[in-house]
Write a protein that holds these residues in place. Structure first.
Motif, mmCIF file in Angstrom:
data_model
loop_
_atom_site.group_PDB
_atom_site.id
_atom_site.type_symbol
_atom_site.label_atom_id
_atom_site.label_comp_id
_atom_site.label_asym_id
_atom_site.label_seq_id
_atom_site.Cartn_x
_atom_site.Cartn_y
_atom_site.Cartn_z
ATOM 1 N N ALA A 195 33.218 23.550 68.962
ATOM 2 C CA ALA A 195 32.750 24.908 69.257
ATOM 3 C C ALA A 195 32.823 25.806 68.024
ATOM 4 C CB ALA A 195 33.594 25.496 70.384
ATOM 5 N N GLN A 196 33.780 25.520 67.125
ATOM 6 C CA GLN A 196 33.986 26.388 65.964
ATOM 7 C C GLN A 196 33.006 26.092 64.830
ATOM 8 O OE1 GLN A 196 35.968 24.151 67.508
ATOM 9 N NE2 GLN A 196 38.021 24.271 66.664
ATOM 10 N N HIS A 197 32.214 25.026 64.973
ATOM 11 C CA HIS A 197 31.290 24.574 63.926
ATOM 12 C C HIS A 197 32.045 24.320 62.613
ATOM 13 C CE1 HIS A 197 27.274 25.592 65.947
ATOM 14 N NE2 HIS A 197 28.229 25.659 66.845
ATOM 15 N N GLY A 198 33.196 23.655 62.745
ATOM 16 C CA GLY A 198 34.015 23.415 61.562
ATOM 17 C C GLY A 198 33.839 22.016 60.984
ATOM 18 N N TRP A 199 32.988 21.206 61.605
ATOM 19 C CA TRP A 199 32.786 19.827 61.142
ATOM 20 C C TRP A 199 32.201 19.807 59.740
ATOM 21 C CZ3 TRP A 199 28.397 17.011 59.663
ATOM 22 C CH2 TRP A 199 28.521 15.620 59.639
ATOM 23 N N SER A 200 32.705 18.922 58.905
ATOM 24 C CA SER A 200 32.033 18.723 57.626
ATOM 25 C C SER A 200 32.010 17.232 57.320
ATOM 26 C CB SER A 200 32.726 19.500 56.506
ATOM 27 O OG SER A 200 33.706 18.699 55.899
ATOM 28 N N ARG A 201 30.889 16.821 56.790
ATOM 29 C CA ARG A 201 30.709 15.393 56.500
ATOM 30 C C ARG A 201 31.798 14.900 55.544
ATOM 31 N NH1 ARG A 201 26.509 11.815 56.982
ATOM 32 N NH2 ARG A 201 25.281 13.423 57.985
ATOM 33 N N ALA A 202 32.172 15.751 54.590
ATOM 34 C CA ALA A 202 33.151 15.341 53.589
ATOM 35 C C ALA A 202 34.510 15.072 54.233
ATOM 36 C CB ALA A 202 33.276 16.416 52.527
ATOM 37 N N ASP A 203 34.831 15.813 55.272
ATOM 38 C CA ASP A 203 36.141 15.657 55.918
ATOM 39 C C ASP A 203 36.177 14.513 56.923
ATOM 40 O OD1 ASP A 203 37.465 17.555 54.601
ATOM 41 O OD2 ASP A 203 37.239 19.129 56.115
ATOM 42 N N MET A 204 35.007 14.093 57.361
ATOM 43 C CA MET A 204 34.960 13.065 58.406
ATOM 44 C C MET A 204 35.509 11.733 57.885
ATOM 45 S SD MET A 204 31.545 11.558 60.217
ATOM 46 C CE MET A 204 30.846 11.177 58.629
ATOM 47 N N VAL A 205 36.382 11.119 58.667
ATOM 48 C CA VAL A 205 36.869 9.783 58.328
ATOM 49 C C VAL A 205 35.826 8.797 58.862
ATOM 50 C CG1 VAL A 205 38.761 8.143 58.572
ATOM 51 C CG2 VAL A 205 39.244 10.605 58.516
ATOM 52 N N THR A 206 35.155 8.111 57.941
ATOM 53 C CA THR A 206 33.997 7.303 58.344
ATOM 54 C C THR A 206 34.422 5.943 58.909
ATOM 55 O OG1 THR A 206 33.814 6.239 56.194
ATOM 56 C CG2 THR A 206 32.624 8.328 56.489
ATOM 57 N N ALA A 207 33.481 5.299 59.569
ATOM 58 C CA ALA A 207 33.735 3.958 60.107
ATOM 59 C C ALA A 207 34.151 3.011 58.988
ATOM 60 C CB ALA A 207 32.477 3.447 60.823
ATOM 61 N N ASP A 208 33.497 3.111 57.821
ATOM 62 C CA ASP A 208 33.862 2.245 56.690
ATOM 63 C C ASP A 208 35.320 2.460 56.299
ATOM 64 O OD1 ASP A 208 31.421 1.139 56.566
ATOM 65 O OD2 ASP A 208 30.750 2.190 54.753
ATOM 66 N N GLU A 209 35.707 3.728 56.227
ATOM 67 C CA GLU A 209 37.101 4.031 55.855
ATOM 68 C C GLU A 209 38.077 3.486 56.896
ATOM 69 O OE1 GLU A 209 36.254 8.417 54.959
ATOM 70 O OE2 GLU A 209 38.269 8.083 54.169
ATOM 71 N N ILE A 210 37.743 3.655 58.150
ATOM 72 C CA ILE A 210 38.631 3.181 59.224
ATOM 73 C C ILE A 210 38.803 1.669 59.090
ATOM 74 C CG2 ILE A 210 38.848 2.896 61.731
ATOM 75 C CD1 ILE A 210 37.136 5.570 61.914
ATOM 76 N N LEU A 211 37.702 0.981 58.839
ATOM 77 C CA LEU A 211 37.790 -0.476 58.721
ATOM 78 C C LEU A 211 38.613 -0.872 57.494
ATOM 79 C CD1 LEU A 211 34.171 -1.373 59.875
ATOM 80 C CD2 LEU A 211 36.326 -1.906 61.047
#
Ligand code: SAM
Length: 329
Positions: A195-211
């Motif tokens: 709701a806060q529109h705080g998402w940023s691609r740079a902050d997202m932990v990606t599937a590649d990183e998780i793996l």
């Protein structure tokens, strides 16, 4: 059938029972909460069951998942589940929940015919839980998971969202713990739906990183035996199996081409995509006296308009006006 112009058929219906939640997970809503939908706007239990019945009996829905907001906050939940599992043909019926209250409700829900449950749990640490969800309810979630397992709502699945600097160091401990408990863990990439529109691609932990994080401790091999099909999670055998872990790369590994979902919000809007910016209003039509045939026609038209993909990578991407809690995740 609910077929779109690209030939995809929606068979999996996600129904939000309320937009209210008793947690405030930072990737979803602000600590102070949101302006909840006024009660008259919410579909009644009878209206929900009527629309679900149209979906199942006329439109080919084979799977119904109740979600929210937090679906356990909806008082009529057990009744709604019982009426859904009594439909013919009987759909698979599942629940996505934060687990708070499941210790009390798992048994009645199982008795009402609920097949499965997904519980959201992002951390093993009560302090981190409080920081992330702004509520001190970690123990309730753990108790809810145990109750779901004891009630036979298996496989008990856990959804975890990793956030950089908050719980991304917990990928390995979370998986180790889930495997020890016999739960199936799936990591979900954080999506631009807060709701806060705080998402940023740079902050997202990606599937590649998780793996990569998991590969430090486990030997992961793609589970070739399991066709991914329309399932969002890519599944991996852990240390040769039979244990598995899922990774849902909604942003970096989208699965829109195989999507078989359609959503109904708590205020009776059909959404053909989590990221749709348009909705189709079944509630107003229903309350104005529309017949089942007319409602089915509206629903068919809403799905026919589904776009090819969620478009997060499109420079013109617009986050939907509704946050995740009001859509039904
Ligand atoms: N309250 C229930 C729960 O906690 O599972 C059901 C609704 S919640 C919106 C459904 C799922 O969406 C949860 O697993 C939650 O972690 C996930 N979720 C919420 N916001 C998200 C976001 N921005 N990105 C990825 N997943 C999100």
């Amino acid at each position: 059938m609910l077929r779109d112009s690209f030939g995809r058929v929606a068979t999996d219906l996600r129904v939000s029972l309320t937009d209210k939640c008793n947690l405030r997970c930072t990737y979803c809503m602000p600590p102070e909460g949101l302006d909840w939908l006024p009660k008259p706007e919410l579909l009644t239990a009878d209206e929900i069951v009527r629309l679900v019945t149209i979906g199942v009996e006329r439109l080919g829905i084979t799977e119904v998942r109740y979600t929210g907001g937090e679906p356990l906050l909806r008082r009529e939940l057990v009744d709604i589940v019982a009426r859904t599992t009594a439909l013919s043909p009987r759909p698979q019926v599942s629940l996505t929940s934060n687990g708070i209250g499941l210790a009390r409700l798992a048994e009645p829900l199982a008795a009402a015919g609920l097949d499965r449950v997904n519980v959201s749990l992002d951390t093993l640490d009560p302090g981190t839980f409080k920081r992330l969800a702004h509520r001190d309810r970690h123990a309730d979630v753990i108790a809810g998971l145990a109750a779901a397992d004891a009630a036979g709502l298996r496989p008990v699945k856990i959804n975890a969202v990793l956030m950089r600097g908050i719980n991304d160091h917990e990928a390995v401990p979370l998986l180790r713990w889930a495997l020890g408990q016999g739960y199936e863990l799936r990591f979900i990439e954080q999506m631009p739906l807060d709701a806060q529109h705080g998402w940023s691609r740079a902050d997202m932990v990606t599937a590649d990183e998780i793996l990569r994080l998991l590969s430090d401790a486990f030997d992961l091999t793609p589970d070739d035996l399991e066709e991914r099909g329309s399932a969002p999670a890519e599944r991996f055998l852990v240390d040769g199996g039979p244990d598995r872990v899922g990774v849902i790369g909604s942003v970096t590994r989208p699965f829109c081409g195989a999507c078989d979902r359609v959503r109904l919000t708590a205020d009776g809007q059909v959404r053909n995509c989590l990221f749709a910016t348009e909705e189709s209003d079944l509630k107003t039509a229903m309350r104005a006296g529309a017949s089942d045939d007319e409602l089915a026609e509206r629903w068919l038209a809403a799905v026919a308009r589904k776009r090819a993909g969620h478009g997060i990578d499109d420079p013109a991407f617009l986050q939907p006006a509704r946050p995740m809690s009001a859509i039904g995740g």
